[in-house]
Design an enzyme around this catalytic site. Structure first.
Site, PDB file in Angstrom:
ATOM      1  N   GLU A  39      -4.976   3.899   6.300  1.00 49.29           N
ATOM      2  CA  GLU A  39      -4.651   3.762   4.883  1.00 49.29           C
ATOM      3  C   GLU A  39      -5.039   5.023   4.092  1.00 49.29           C
ATOM      4  O   GLU A  39      -4.272   5.470   3.242  1.00 49.29           O
ATOM      5  CB  GLU A  39      -5.378   2.521   4.338  1.00 49.29           C
ATOM      6  CG  GLU A  39      -4.698   1.892   3.149  1.00 49.29           C
ATOM      7  CD  GLU A  39      -5.528   0.769   2.527  1.00 49.29           C
ATOM      8  OE1 GLU A  39      -5.324  -0.375   2.953  1.00 49.29           O
ATOM      9  OE2 GLU A  39      -6.334   1.034   1.633  1.00 49.29           O
ATOM     10  N   ARG A  66       0.839  -1.219   0.000  1.00 52.50           N
ATOM     11  CA  ARG A  66       0.000   0.000   0.000  1.00 52.50           C
ATOM     12  C   ARG A  66       0.869   1.262   0.000  1.00 52.50           C
ATOM     13  O   ARG A  66       0.575   2.239   0.692  1.00 52.50           O
ATOM     14  CB  ARG A  66      -0.927   0.035   1.225  1.00 52.50           C
ATOM     15  CG  ARG A  66      -1.965  -1.063   1.271  1.00 52.50           C
ATOM     16  CD  ARG A  66      -2.980  -0.933   0.123  1.00 52.50           C
ATOM     17  NE  ARG A  66      -4.097  -1.831   0.317  1.00 52.50           N
ATOM     18  CZ  ARG A  66      -4.095  -3.127  -0.002  1.00 52.50           C
ATOM     19  NH1 ARG A  66      -3.026  -3.672  -0.556  1.00 52.50           N
ATOM     20  NH2 ARG A  66      -5.163  -3.867   0.205  1.00 52.50           N
ATOM     21  N   SER A  73     -10.564  -0.727   3.285  1.00 50.20           N
ATOM     22  CA  SER A  73      -9.800  -0.970   4.513  1.00 50.20           C
ATOM     23  C   SER A  73      -9.352   0.370   5.072  1.00 50.20           C
ATOM     24  O   SER A  73      -8.723   1.154   4.363  1.00 50.20           O
ATOM     25  CB  SER A  73      -8.537  -1.784   4.224  1.00 50.20           C
ATOM     26  OG  SER A  73      -8.851  -3.074   3.807  1.00 50.20           O
TER      27      SER A  73
HETATM   28  N1  EPU Z   1     -10.725 -10.891  10.462  1.00 47.78           N
HETATM   29  C1  EPU Z   1     -11.432 -10.981  11.636  1.00 47.78           C
HETATM   30  N2  EPU Z   1     -12.423 -10.051  11.865  1.00 47.78           N
HETATM   31  C2  EPU Z   1     -12.732  -9.089  10.967  1.00 47.78           C
HETATM   32  C3  EPU Z   1     -11.987  -9.001   9.774  1.00 47.78           C
HETATM   33  C4  EPU Z   1     -10.985  -9.907   9.539  1.00 47.78           C
HETATM   34  O1  EPU Z   1     -11.194 -11.836  12.480  1.00 47.78           O
HETATM   35  O2  EPU Z   1     -13.632  -8.296  11.251  1.00 47.78           O
HETATM   36  C5  EPU Z   1      -9.676 -11.892  10.187  1.00 47.78           C
HETATM   37  C6  EPU Z   1     -10.089 -12.822   9.064  1.00 47.78           C
HETATM   38  O3  EPU Z   1     -10.817 -13.918   9.544  1.00 47.78           O
HETATM   39  C7  EPU Z   1      -8.759 -13.245   8.485  1.00 47.78           C
HETATM   40  C8  EPU Z   1      -7.903 -12.015   8.678  1.00 47.78           C
HETATM   41  O4  EPU Z   1      -8.515 -11.227   9.699  1.00 47.78           O
HETATM   42  O5  EPU Z   1      -8.195 -14.278   9.239  1.00 47.78           O
HETATM   43  C9  EPU Z   1      -7.713 -11.220   7.414  1.00 47.78           C
HETATM   44  O6  EPU Z   1      -8.963 -10.772   6.898  1.00 47.78           O
HETATM   45  P1  EPU Z   1      -9.262 -10.709   5.307  1.00 47.78           P
HETATM   46  O7  EPU Z   1      -8.767 -11.943   4.670  1.00 47.78           O
HETATM   47  O8  EPU Z   1     -10.692 -10.329   5.149  1.00 47.78           O
HETATM   48  O9  EPU Z   1      -8.342  -9.585   4.711  1.00 47.78           O
HETATM   49  P2  EPU Z   1      -7.777  -8.263   5.314  1.00 47.78           P
HETATM   50  O10 EPU Z   1      -6.372  -8.450   5.780  1.00 47.78           O
HETATM   51  O11 EPU Z   1      -8.727  -7.777   6.333  1.00 47.78           O
HETATM   52  C10 EPU Z   1      -6.761  -7.327   3.069  1.00 47.78           C
HETATM   53  C11 EPU Z   1      -6.752  -6.004   2.343  1.00 47.78           C
HETATM   54  C12 EPU Z   1      -8.038  -5.803   1.565  1.00 47.78           C
HETATM   55  C13 EPU Z   1      -8.162  -6.941   0.572  1.00 47.78           C
HETATM   56  C14 EPU Z   1      -8.154  -8.260   1.352  1.00 47.78           C
HETATM   57  C15 EPU Z   1      -8.185  -9.449   0.433  1.00 47.78           C
HETATM   58  C16 EPU Z   1      -5.373  -4.480   3.639  1.00 47.78           C
HETATM   59  C17 EPU Z   1      -5.348  -3.326   4.579  1.00 47.78           C
HETATM   60  N3  EPU Z   1      -6.578  -4.920   3.307  1.00 47.78           N
HETATM   61  O12 EPU Z   1      -7.801  -7.276   4.039  1.00 47.78           O
HETATM   62  O13 EPU Z   1      -7.921  -4.582   0.850  1.00 47.78           O
HETATM   63  O14 EPU Z   1      -9.341  -6.822  -0.198  1.00 47.78           O
HETATM   64  O15 EPU Z   1      -6.968  -8.369   2.145  1.00 47.78           O
HETATM   65  O16 EPU Z   1      -6.950  -9.601  -0.176  1.00 47.78           O
HETATM   66  O17 EPU Z   1      -4.311  -4.956   3.226  1.00 47.78           O
HETATM   67  C18 EPU Z   1      -8.453  -2.250   0.849  1.00 47.78           C
HETATM   68  O18 EPU Z   1      -7.245  -2.024   0.877  1.00 47.78           O
HETATM   69  O19 EPU Z   1      -9.298  -1.319   0.814  1.00 47.78           O
HETATM   70  C19 EPU Z   1      -8.932  -3.627   0.912  1.00 47.78           C
HETATM   71  C20 EPU Z   1     -10.230  -3.927   1.008  1.00 47.78           C
END
Ligand code: EPU
Length: 348
Positions: free
Chosen positions: A344, A174, A248
């Site tokens: 972000e 990012r 995010s």
């Molecule tokens: N999780 C929770 N509770 C929540 C949300 C997430 O326990 O409320 C846990 C999930 O179960 C999982 C982990 O946290 O084990 C990661 O969650 P997820 O796979 O949904 O992805 P993320 O890390 O929350 C990132 C990006 C997203 C992107 C997704 C998919 C960042 C800041 N965010 O989210 O990007 O779509 O991976 O690749 O890196 C964005 O930047 O706007 C965005 C949506």
């Protein structure tokens, strides 16, 4: 809106920025320029437009990664440069170019339809083509840097045109040079992508694999991968057309090996993604969720009920409300886990 026919861009005074940011935050710009061609910038900088060297300026794409804290007493450049074309192709890649004002998701779908896949994991990300390299947008195991060729930009200081190579963009998670040394100095006009001739589906991300398996697709086509990503995003993430948000809200924090093992000793279930350096990236959404924030509100700003990493505007929120909610979440995560969360979006 007043339009100058002599190739200067459309200029609006005291312009409403609320419809131009996906959080739906109230703000006005003293001046709003709609840029449709790169050569409008050098003309603006000659001074005949009233743009002084020290006038505050802000480049706005789709407004999906910005928090307006109030009115902007300067010049907002809204990028509306259009156009999509195949520049060249060889045995390895298709080079595709798009104007910075093109809608990102429309570009993704169009390239797939043309038979030039490679961007499908980035389907449905809000925003414009020109904004994509600034924060190196990423999702489901792919970042824009993985498909990036080069970009054209015009200097907001002297109107000079310049090309940036992939190396010159210094992409990170990012992150790019446009958030550091070059911040605020350039308006990105066109971006070129290098799309692989020998395409392979990127399905190593667990959510993607599960979605495809549920549809019985073990050898998915590019459009099927795109459709799967769209389905996952629609289920997990709020649609800014329905409820204001900026995706995010925090970056996933990186912690060193010592802090990681201390955290894992207390929370063995902590999701973490090891980095080459020995450090690990943590899931900010998980940390926020564990602090009890998921679905919770502070005033008109809430943590989305299906993904704690996204802050939403339940109606009538200001940038101050967003800041207050973000700070409360950061304070709780710091107290509970000793981890600092970094927002972000850009705060203006
Ligand atoms: N999780 C929770 N509770 C929540 C949300 C997430 O326990 O409320 C846990 C999930 O179960 C999982 C982990 O946290 O084990 C990661 O969650 P997820 O796979 O949904 O992805 P993320 O890390 O929350 C990132 C990006 C997203 C992107 C997704 C998919 C960042 C800041 N965010 O989210 O990007 O779509 O991976 O690749 O890196 C964005 O930047 O706007 C965005 C949506």
């Amino acid at each position: 809106m007043k339009t100058n026919p002599d190739s200067l861009p459309a200029l609006e005074f005291n312009a409403d920025l609320q419809p131009l940011n996906t959080f739906g935050l109230p703000a006005r710009a003293a001046r709003l320029l709609t840029i449709t061609a790169p050569d409008q910038i050098p003309r603006l900088l000659t001074g005949e437009s009233g743009l002084a060297p020290d006038s505050p300026r802000l480049v706005l794409g789709g407004g999906s990664n910005i928090v307006f804290g109030g009115d902007f007493d300067g010049w907002v450049f809204r990028v509306a440069i259009s156009g999509r074309r195949l520049v060249s192709c060889n045995d390895e890649a298709f080079i595709v170019e798009a104007g910075a004002g093109e809608n990102w998701h429309d570009l993704v779908r169009w390239t797939i339809e043309q038979g030039w896949p490679g961007l499908e994991n980035l389907s449905l990300i809000p925003g414009t083509v020109g904004a994509a390299p600034i924060q190196n947008i990423g999702a489901y195991g792919l970042e824009v840097m993985d498909r990036f060729d080069s970009l054209d930009a015009v200097s907001l200081e002297n109107g000079r045109m310049r090309q940036f190579s992939r190396a010159e963009c210094r992409f990170g998670y990012r992150d790019s040079v446009f958030k550091h040394e070059e911040a605020g100095r350039w308006l990105i006009t066109r971006v070129r992508f290098r799309l692989p001739r020998h395409w392979q589906a990127l399905t190593r991300y667990a959510d993607v694999a599960a979605e495809l398996a549920a549809s019985g697709l073990d050898d998915p086509s590019p459009i099927q991968v795109s459709d799967a990503i769209i389905a996952i995003r629609r289920r997990k993430l709020p649609d800014p057309a329905i409820i204001g948000n900026a995706g995010s809200f925090f970056k996933n924090p990186v912690v060193d090996a010592i802090r990681l093992s201390a955290l894992l000793a207390q929370h063995p279930e902590l999701p973490h993604y090891p980095q080459a350096s020995g450090a690990a990236k943590l899931a900010a959404g998980w940390l926020i969720d564990r602090c009890g924030w998921k679905g919770k509100r502070l005033g008109p700003v809430g943590c989305f009920e299906r993904q704690a990493l996204v802050l939403v505007n339940h109606g009538g929120a200001t940038g101050q409300d967003v800041r207050a909610a973000a700070e409360a979440i950061q304070a709780d995560v710091l107290t509970r886990f000793g981890v600092t969360l970094e927002p972000e979006p850009l705060f203006v």
